[in-house]
Write an enzyme that holds these catalytic residues in place. Structure first.
Site, PDB file in Angstrom:
ATOM      1  N   CYS A  53       0.826  -1.213   0.000  1.00 28.81           N
ATOM      2  CA  CYS A  53       0.000   0.000   0.000  1.00 28.81           C
ATOM      3  C   CYS A  53       0.855   1.255   0.000  1.00 28.81           C
ATOM      4  O   CYS A  53       0.334   2.365  -0.065  1.00 28.81           O
ATOM      5  CB  CYS A  53      -0.904   0.040   1.225  1.00 28.81           C
ATOM      6  N   ASP A  55       2.757   2.229   2.518  1.00 30.01           N
ATOM      7  CA  ASP A  55       2.897   2.764   3.872  1.00 30.01           C
ATOM      8  C   ASP A  55       3.053   1.623   4.857  1.00 30.01           C
ATOM      9  O   ASP A  55       2.182   0.770   4.953  1.00 30.01           O
ATOM     10  CB  ASP A  55       1.617   3.525   4.293  1.00 30.01           C
ATOM     11  N   CYS A  78       5.582   8.193   3.026  1.00 31.90           N
ATOM     12  CA  CYS A  78       5.827   9.479   2.399  1.00 31.90           C
ATOM     13  C   CYS A  78       6.156  10.533   3.457  1.00 31.90           C
ATOM     14  O   CYS A  78       6.206  10.256   4.647  1.00 31.90           O
ATOM     15  CB  CYS A  78       4.604   9.906   1.597  1.00 31.90           C
ATOM     16  N   CYS A 122      -2.238   9.368   5.995  1.00 32.29           N
ATOM     17  CA  CYS A 122      -0.878   9.026   6.426  1.00 32.29           C
ATOM     18  C   CYS A 122      -0.737   9.155   7.936  1.00 32.29           C
ATOM     19  O   CYS A 122       0.007   8.403   8.567  1.00 32.29           O
ATOM     20  CB  CYS A 122       0.146   9.933   5.768  1.00 32.29           C
TER      21      CYS A 122
END
Lengths: 213, 386
Positions: A53, A55, A78, A122
């Site tokens: 994914c 992450d 990220c 995130c």
């Protein structure tokens, strides 16, 4: 919160706070060796996300007298994931476990001076990784009654759409029931689930965005 | 210091181009449709530019639009809508730009049937697959000339032959190909191109087509561009595009020399462990380098590069509006894990070896730093087995 392509014409789409935490992250385990070392002394270790994914968050905590005295982490993610976890790890230090678990993603975002809307998901990884680390700590200290797992509940019985799917949809930008239905087809066939789906939508909007419908 | 390695996103306008455009921005602002001296001057400039482009590309018709995207929309929607009595099947590849993919998706919702073909592992379509995909109701094939992410160059002439042999119209998106590929004798039915990738202005595109092709206009109004694209002609940009295309197509040999620098760059980057070159090693744009750095996320790399003055681009989900990683990298058969850390460097015609050496000095440290903090530790072998 403002969006990357936003109207206000800000040059850089991350705030200075985000940039600072991205370039100088706090409580980060900088090498694999450090991570191995930390694992030996940790009270609990938790992981959330998957590399597929894009992450993956891993968290190591040290607990004393029901307080988090250290929160270390690593991430494959990220800039927003790095910055929000860095901020989060500072926020929870010294906090009682229950209080730390109550921190909402928008609290992190607020501390960072805002995250672009579509980067919001995130920051959710950090609190979920903490939840996993705390559960691990409870397991290790035999406080099994305190473990809280994210149980998945099926809402739409025909299309097998879960509360988790609704949560994801909200994090990815869904704000109204029409949008939710367009995206997930929830309630199209199983009309009996609509009231519950609407309630969950309101719950997650409030949880993540303090928005009341 | 800034080292710009994002030429596939946008190029710096050539000074010669700017000089030709300038009078038509500053002094000659007439409307090409007006019946007076200023208008006639604009109309004259418009005609000259069109004539020039027709000669450079050896095409029947040139329609000026606002962008590559608009040209592609006009080609695909315009043709499909005008010719639906002939059939409703369209063939394309999975690695097209979103301007093609999303336009075709729109057509799909409106009764057309689209075949999205896989490419080979090196990012190049096997023309045989196109031949096999043709059906009785196929009316259109659209394949890009050069890919915008991995730079692979598609066998356009072969595909064109197949299309012709089956009486099917063939469109190519040549937006990335103008600097390095001769577009003159492609013999395609329709071709889209824009100014901003060939050191020309932004906000201008062309759709070239054969006379016999009928299109449905998408923009209605004053009937400009032979009633196919209404709206006052953007004379400075039209002049700029014509000049930029002229320079680009006349300097292909010189431009291709960039491949030496590209190959050096690739060779040195691959010395960093657990890196993968995306796309064919040789059959790619002379300025395109696309590398996956395993176990790190593309956006984080980009921001750290930017901090060092290096500007590149990424197929990472986190830099785009979609949360899915690059459809192009995935189409190469790469797993999701590997698609998240891909970085595209596209050299400009002014990029020097010193620039590349500077990047090569900075990048290993950035990758080392990000890998150090990453809990993921996949190797090339594991990636292949995913």
């Amino acid at each position: 919160m403002y969006d990357v392509q936003s109207k206000d014409g800000k040059e850089w789409f991350y705030t200075d706070e985000v940039k600072d935490h991205f370039f100088n992250p706090k409580n980060l385990l900088k090498t694999r060796e450090e991570a191995e070392q930390c694992a030996k002394q940790a009270s609990g270790i938790g992981e959330e996300g998957s590399p597929a994914c894009g992450d993956l968050m891993k968290m190591w905590i040290k607990v004393k007298d029901n307080k988090i005295i250290e929160c270390k982490w690593q991430t494959f993610g990220c800039a927003s994931a790095i910055a929000s976890t860095s901020m989060f790890s500072e926020m929870v230090k010294g906090m009682k476990i229950e209080k730390a678990l109550a921190i909402k993603p928008q609290d992190i975002s607020k501390e960072l001076g805002g995250l672009p809307a579509r980067k919001f998901h995130c920051s959710v990884l950090a609190d979920k990784a903490l939840r996993a680390a705390v559960n691990d700590h409870y397991k290790k200290t035999n406080q099994l009654d305190k473990i809280k797992e994210d149980k998945v509940k099926i809402i739409d019985k025909i299309l097998k759409i879960t509360d988790h799917d609704i949560e994801e949809a909200v994090l990815e930008g869904v704000r109204t029931f029409e949008e939710l239905q367009k995206r997930t087809k929830i309630g199209v066939q199983d009309k009996t689930c609509i009231p519950e789906a609407e309630q969950l939508l309101r719950f997650y909007l409030e949880k993540y965005f303090n928005k009341k419908q | 210091m800034t080292i710009y390695l994002d030429a596939s996103a946008s190029t710096k306008i050539d000074n010669e181009v700017l000089i030709e455009m300038r009078p038509f921005i500053e002094e000659e602002y007439g409307n090409a449709g007006s019946m007076h001296t200023s208008g006639l001057k604009a109309a004259h400039a418009l005609n000259l530019s069109r004539k020039k482009i027709k000669e450079i590309l050896n095409v029947d018709e040139v329609i000026f639009t606002s962008s590559g995207t608009e040209s592609i929309n006009l080609a695909l929607k315009g043709y499909a809508l005008k010719n639906k009595s002939k059939g409703n099947h369209i063939i394309t590849t999975k690695i097209e730009h979103h301007a093609v993919l999303d336009t075709l998706e729109y057509l799909e919702k409106n009764g057309f049937e689209i075949t999205y073909l896989d490419v080979e592992e090196n990012g190049i379509i096997n023309p045989k697959k196109i031949k096999e995909a043709i059906k009785e109701n196929t009316i259109l094939i659209s394949v890009m000339h050069a890919n915008n992410e991995i730079g692979t160059i598609q066998p356009i002439k072969e595909i064109s032959k197949i299309a012709k042999g089956n009486n099917i119209i063939f469109h190519t998106d040549a937006c990335q190909a103008g600097n390095s590929e001769s577009l003159k004798d492609l013999d395609v039915d329709m071709l889209s191109l824009n100014g901003s990738k060939i050191y020309g202005p932004k906000g201008i595109g062309i759709l070239c087509k054969k006379n016999s092709i009928r299109l449905e206009p998408l923009i209605h109004g004053g009937g400009q561009e032979n009633k196919l694209r209404s709206g006052t002609e953007n004379i400075p940009n039209i002049i700029g595009l014509a000049k930029a295309l002229d320079i680009a197509q006349n300097n292909i040999g010189e431009y291709k020399k960039l491949s030496t620098l590209r190959d050096y760059f690739i060779q040195e980057l691959l010395k960093i462990e657990n890196t993968i070159l995306n796309g064919d090693k040789n059959n790619r744009l002379p300025n395109n380098v696309n590398i996956t750095f395993l176990n790190v996320e593309g956006e984080a790399i980009l921001l750290m590069l930017d901090e060092k003055g290096i500007q590149a681009s990424s197929g990472s989900a986190c830099t785009s509006n979609s949360l899915d990683p690059s459809h192009v990298i995935l189409a190469l058969g790469m797993p999701y894990e590997a698609a998240h850390g891909s970085i595209r460097f596209t050299l400009t015609k002014d990029t020097t070896k010193e620039d590349i050496n500077y990047v090569l000095k900075e990048i290993p440290e950035i990758i080392k730093k990000l890998r150090g903090i990453s809990p993921v530790n996949l190797t090339l072998e594991e990636i292949k087995n995913v």
